[in-house]
Design a protein around this motif. Structure first.
Motif, PDB file in Angstrom:
ATOM      1  N   GLN A 416       0.825  -1.221   0.000  1.00 52.72           N
ATOM      2  CA  GLN A 416       0.000   0.000   0.000  1.00 52.72           C
ATOM      3  C   GLN A 416       0.858   1.271   0.000  1.00 52.72           C
ATOM      4  O   GLN A 416       0.586   2.235   0.718  1.00 52.72           O
ATOM      5  CB  GLN A 416      -0.974   0.022   1.187  1.00 52.72           C
ATOM      6  CG  GLN A 416      -2.091  -0.983   1.095  1.00 52.72           C
ATOM      7  CD  GLN A 416      -1.726  -2.307   1.733  1.00 52.72           C
ATOM      8  OE1 GLN A 416      -1.263  -2.341   2.869  1.00 52.72           O
ATOM      9  NE2 GLN A 416      -1.929  -3.405   1.030  1.00 52.72           N
ATOM     10  N   ILE A 417       1.900   1.258  -0.812  1.00 54.58           N
ATOM     11  CA  ILE A 417       2.715   2.458  -1.000  1.00 54.58           C
ATOM     12  C   ILE A 417       2.127   3.219  -2.179  1.00 54.58           C
ATOM     13  O   ILE A 417       2.204   2.777  -3.326  1.00 54.58           O
ATOM     14  CB  ILE A 417       4.191   2.106  -1.265  1.00 54.58           C
ATOM     15  CG1 ILE A 417       4.783   1.343  -0.071  1.00 54.58           C
ATOM     16  CG2 ILE A 417       4.996   3.377  -1.544  1.00 54.58           C
ATOM     17  CD1 ILE A 417       6.186   0.809  -0.319  1.00 54.58           C
ATOM     18  N   ASN A 418       1.529   4.353  -1.893  1.00 53.54           N
ATOM     19  CA  ASN A 418       0.979   5.185  -2.955  1.00 53.54           C
ATOM     20  C   ASN A 418       2.136   5.829  -3.723  1.00 53.54           C
ATOM     21  O   ASN A 418       3.012   6.444  -3.128  1.00 53.54           O
ATOM     22  CB  ASN A 418       0.076   6.264  -2.362  1.00 53.54           C
ATOM     23  CG  ASN A 418      -0.540   7.153  -3.416  1.00 53.54           C
ATOM     24  OD1 ASN A 418      -1.097   6.652  -4.386  1.00 53.54           O
ATOM     25  ND2 ASN A 418      -0.433   8.456  -3.250  1.00 53.54           N
ATOM     26  N   PHE A 419       2.151   5.672  -5.053  1.00 50.30           N
ATOM     27  CA  PHE A 419       3.278   6.160  -5.843  1.00 50.30           C
ATOM     28  C   PHE A 419       2.795   6.853  -7.105  1.00 50.30           C
ATOM     29  O   PHE A 419       1.644   6.726  -7.509  1.00 50.30           O
ATOM     30  CB  PHE A 419       4.218   4.999  -6.216  1.00 50.30           C
ATOM     31  CG  PHE A 419       3.610   4.003  -7.181  1.00 50.30           C
ATOM     32  CD1 PHE A 419       3.794   4.118  -8.558  1.00 50.30           C
ATOM     33  CD2 PHE A 419       2.858   2.936  -6.712  1.00 50.30           C
ATOM     34  CE1 PHE A 419       3.233   3.214  -9.436  1.00 50.30           C
ATOM     35  CE2 PHE A 419       2.295   2.019  -7.584  1.00 50.30           C
ATOM     36  CZ  PHE A 419       2.481   2.157  -8.960  1.00 50.30           C
ATOM     37  N   ASN A 420       3.711   7.577  -7.721  1.00 51.37           N
ATOM     38  CA  ASN A 420       3.477   8.170  -9.028  1.00 51.37           C
ATOM     39  C   ASN A 420       4.606   7.727  -9.944  1.00 51.37           C
ATOM     40  O   ASN A 420       5.714   7.441  -9.473  1.00 51.37           O
ATOM     41  CB  ASN A 420       3.422   9.695  -8.939  1.00 51.37           C
ATOM     42  CG  ASN A 420       2.614  10.327 -10.062  1.00 51.37           C
ATOM     43  OD1 ASN A 420       2.228   9.655 -11.011  1.00 51.37           O
ATOM     44  ND2 ASN A 420       2.354  11.620  -9.953  1.00 51.37           N
ATOM     45  N   VAL A 421       4.349   7.646 -11.242  1.00 52.99           N
ATOM     46  CA  VAL A 421       5.386   7.318 -12.223  1.00 52.99           C
ATOM     47  C   VAL A 421       5.975   8.625 -12.735  1.00 52.99           C
ATOM     48  O   VAL A 421       5.243   9.515 -13.170  1.00 52.99           O
ATOM     49  CB  VAL A 421       4.809   6.481 -13.376  1.00 52.99           C
ATOM     50  CG1 VAL A 421       5.871   6.227 -14.441  1.00 52.99           C
ATOM     51  CG2 VAL A 421       4.271   5.145 -12.850  1.00 52.99           C
ATOM     52  N   VAL A 422       7.302   8.743 -12.683  1.00 55.14           N
ATOM     53  CA  VAL A 422       7.938  10.044 -12.910  1.00 55.14           C
ATOM     54  C   VAL A 422       8.469  10.238 -14.324  1.00 55.14           C
ATOM     55  O   VAL A 422       8.886  11.348 -14.677  1.00 55.14           O
ATOM     56  CB  VAL A 422       9.093  10.265 -11.908  1.00 55.14           C
ATOM     57  CG1 VAL A 422       8.596  10.192 -10.486  1.00 55.14           C
ATOM     58  CG2 VAL A 422      10.230   9.272 -12.150  1.00 55.14           C
ATOM     59  N   ASN A 423       8.503   9.195 -15.153  1.00 59.13           N
ATOM     60  CA  ASN A 423       9.142   9.301 -16.471  1.00 59.13           C
ATOM     61  C   ASN A 423       8.664  10.512 -17.256  1.00 59.13           C
ATOM     62  O   ASN A 423       9.458  11.252 -17.837  1.00 59.13           O
ATOM     63  CB  ASN A 423       8.890   8.041 -17.292  1.00 59.13           C
ATOM     64  CG  ASN A 423       9.520   6.809 -16.688  1.00 59.13           C
ATOM     65  OD1 ASN A 423       9.240   6.460 -15.549  1.00 59.13           O
ATOM     66  ND2 ASN A 423      10.370   6.144 -17.450  1.00 59.13           N
TER      67      ASN A 423
END
Length: 695
Positions: A416-423
């Motif tokens: 449950q680690i909320n993340f965003n994709v940074v590419n």
């Protein structure tokens, strides 16, 4: 007496105030109505690939029955067919060929039916497959360098005369491309449509037929120069995208345009779409993920965040089928459909569920009852998700190795680690911890990585992804020594990283690269090597060779300031072997770096969390999901919907949150503030709920 009366009044007021606070969850607000947008929030992709060996095509099409199915399904947009994989067209074309057993303009009838009930219409047009044209024009069929034809698949066991090798690939170039341009112009000029959806565009399949060879020769390209041939392939597809886009926009300037294949869930061969940004020509992004039979339920989360950061609509695609496209009579459970559409909204996407029209043209009502069950739920929550901005303090850098990426995503979402994709994310200022897949960061993004670390950003690197030409891409506190000497090895954790992990050496199914730590580097986990590598002539016991009793000189996990390095490809290993201790090891290391999270929760491993920002409405929405896909035969299914109780959620946002309530219930929630953070308890979760935070 007067004092007692005043005391009674005061006590009553306190009790009333306390009860009001305690009972706040019983209060409800009226939620927003369903969302209207230009794309269509609840779409159906209506496949119609029909053979010339089937007669009476669309003989049972009935406008009222067609409309009734869409109403039952709560559908507000649909993809219908102009031309399918068999190559036949379903409208009155002068450029292509109408299906030999269709005696009216089916596409026109479907468009008119949709217009009457306010359903948006997009047109499907196949490019890479066209069966009758491949047979009529064999010179158009793509070839391998050896001269053999390129096919989708092979099916054996049907007999030498009837072996079905699948659709033959066609590259849009030369006369074939010119014919497509003319037919597309015919469609967009003569029919009132909201978009066009091109299928089967695969830039990674390089063509060596005679026409392609002549093209390479005319440009001085040696066909044995793989890089030059590939670059020419990219150029040809870019030309095709640009020309078809110009044709559509000339006649339908507001129409959406999408080329399927440009956003494919990729492997090493498909990197052209990502390295060359072939998806940039699309006016929106359709993400074709059929989780039950193709990729599983952990693919769409990262893809939604990759393409959701570009400022264009995203559309999540799944199917009503038990397996995948082309399956007549196959049904996914309506509960699984409901979970999938809730997940699509939770990750900010419009919804598209694939169906397949019977050759008779009659819509299957049972299908639309199932879709309607899911879409009815979507209507309640769609305005709280679709189009939202992904917000997270953890960043994921997507590399090109598919198993590594999928393993790392699994470790993130299962914790449950909320993340965003940074590419493709322009602004990395929200990111505190950046996690890079074990195949590393592209050289073109090295400066962004350096700038991120200079600003105080924290990074997790893995395996050879931490190096470029044996030189560290960042100061990891170690020098490269070489590849592993043995076939496996064992990790021994130190106290600081040992939560939920045995203190005994535990097995790594793929060994670590060898690095030499520097004197000021912190060793988080050491390594034990086996006595020898296992071979047919040199082995011990049934499986892997046991470990020696001394630690190796090269470590498993190290830390230098804000950088943690795993010597193993722990992401790829988790994808392939699913060892919980590897996931826990990653999580423990991650928590050494993470100090801030916009949102945190604790759920079982199949729980999912995502945070969306809707600044135009002055609110955030936290989406919580829970379901347990089960592998049954070849297919992942969702059947049971267990209930979770008393889920803790911690919120740490800069805005002053004024109130919180759940969707779709509208139930107001109590917020406890400690240390500047808001703590909320979700009383129960069955499949999905959202927490709306207004500021």
């Amino acid at each position: 007496m007067k004092r007692q009366l005043l005391y009674f009044i005061f006590l009553s007021f306190i009790l009333f105030s306390c009860n009001k606070r305690l009972d706040i969850s019983a209060e409800r607000i009226e939620l927003e109505s369903e969302l209207e947008n230009t794309e269509g929030t609840r779409q159906v992709h209506l496949d119609f690939h029909t053979s010339e060996f089937i007669e009476d095509i669309a003989a049972k099409f009935d406008k009222k029955q067609f409309q009734e199915a869409l109403k039952i399904g709560h559908v507000n947009a649909i993809n219908i067919f102009a031309k399918g994989h068999h190559g036949w067209s379903y409208y009155n074309t002068k450029i292509g060929r109408i299906h030999p057993h269709l005696d009216f303009d089916l596409m026109k009838a479907q468009i008119e039916a949709c217009r009457e009930i306010g359903v948006k219409v997009k047109i499907y047009f196949t490019v890479g497959y066209s069966d009758w044209e491949a047979k009529a024009h064999p010179q158009w069929v793509q070839k391998n360098k050896s001269g053999s034809s390129l096919y989708l698949e092979g099916i054996k066991g049907l007999g030498s005369d009837d072996t079905f090798q699948g659709w033959q690939y066609l590259e849009p170039m030369g006369a074939y491309a010119e014919k497509i341009y003319a037919q597309v112009e015919e469609i967009v000029k003569n029919y009132e449509i909201d978009g066009i959806w091109f299928d089967i565009l695969n830039t990674w399949r390089v063509n060596y037929n005679d026409l392609a060879r002549a093209d390479y020769e005319s440009r001085g390209i040696d066909i044995n120069d793989d890089e030059a041939v590939f670059k020419r392939t990219i150029e040809k597809y870019e030309t095709f995208y640009q020309k078809t886009l110009a044709i559509v926009k000339k006649h339908r300037p507001k129409a959406s345009v999408f080329w399927n294949g440009t956003t494919a869930e990729f492997n090493s061969k498909m990197l052209s779409d990502f390295q060359y940004n072939m998806f940039r020509f699309n006016t929106k992004f359709d993400l074709e993920d059929l989780p039950t039979a193709w990729f599983g339920y952990d693919v769409f989360p990262w893809r939604s965040k990759y393409f959701g950061n570009i400022g264009k609509d995203i559309v999540a695609m799944s199917g009503k089928f038990h397996t995948a496209w082309g399956e007549f009579g196959g049904f996914k459970s309506k509960e699984a459909l409901k979970y999938e559409v809730a997940s699509m909204v939770a990750y900010g996407a419009n919804i598209n569920i694939g169906d397949q029209l019977h050759p008779s043209g009659e819509m299957d009502i049972g299908t639309y009852q199932n879709i309607g069950y899911a879409f009815e739920y979507a209507k309640k929550i769609e305005s709280y998700g679709i189009g939202g901005e992904h917000k997270a303090t953890t960043g994921l850098y997507v590399g090109g190795d598919k198993p590594a990426l999928e393993g790392l995503v699994a470790m993130l979402v299962q914790n449950q680690i909320n993340f965003n994709v940074v590419n493709l994310l322009e602004d990395w200022s929200d990111v505190e911890v950046l996690v890079v897949t074990s195949d590393g960061i592209l050289e073109r993004d090295q400066q962004r990585l350096d700038d991120f670390v200079t600003r105080g950003g924290k990074v997790i690197l893995m395996g050879k992804g931490a190096f470029r030409d044996e030189i560290p891409v960042l100061d990891i506190g170690a020098d490269y020594l070489g590849d592993a000497k043995y076939d496996v090895d064992y990790t021994v954790v130190n106290d600081i990283i040992s939560t939920n992990i045995v203190r005994s050496p535990f097995l790594n199914y793929e060994p670590a690269i060898r690095v030499q730590p520097k004197s000021d580097t912190e060793i988080l986990a050491k390594l034990r090597e086996p006595y020898f590598s296992r071979t047919l002539s040199h082995f011990s016991s049934h499986k892997n060779t046991p470990f020696v009793l001394e630690d190796a000189e090269h470590p498993a996990v190290i830390r230098k300031g804000n950088v943690i390095f795993f010597a193993h490809n722990i992401d790829k290993q988790y994808k392939e072997m699913g060892v919980q201790m590897h996931r826990d090891l990653f999580y423990n290391a991650f928590n050494l770096l993470r100090n801030k999270a916009f949102v945190k929760t604790e759920m079982p491993s199949m729980g999912r969390i995502n945070l969306l920002h809707q600044p135009e409405k002055s609110r955030y929405v936290i989406h919580l999901l829970y379901a347990s896909p089960i592998q049954r035969g070849k297919v992942q299914v969702i059947e049971d919907m267990p209930v979770l109780y008393n889920i803790p959620v911690t919120v740490d946002l800069k805005e002053n949150i004024k109130r919180a309530y759940m969707i779709p219930s509208g139930e107001l929630m109590r917020m406890d503030i400690k240390g500047g953070k808001i703590n909320i308890t979700v009383p129960q979760l069955k499949m999905h709920t959202g927490i709306v935070l207004e500021y």
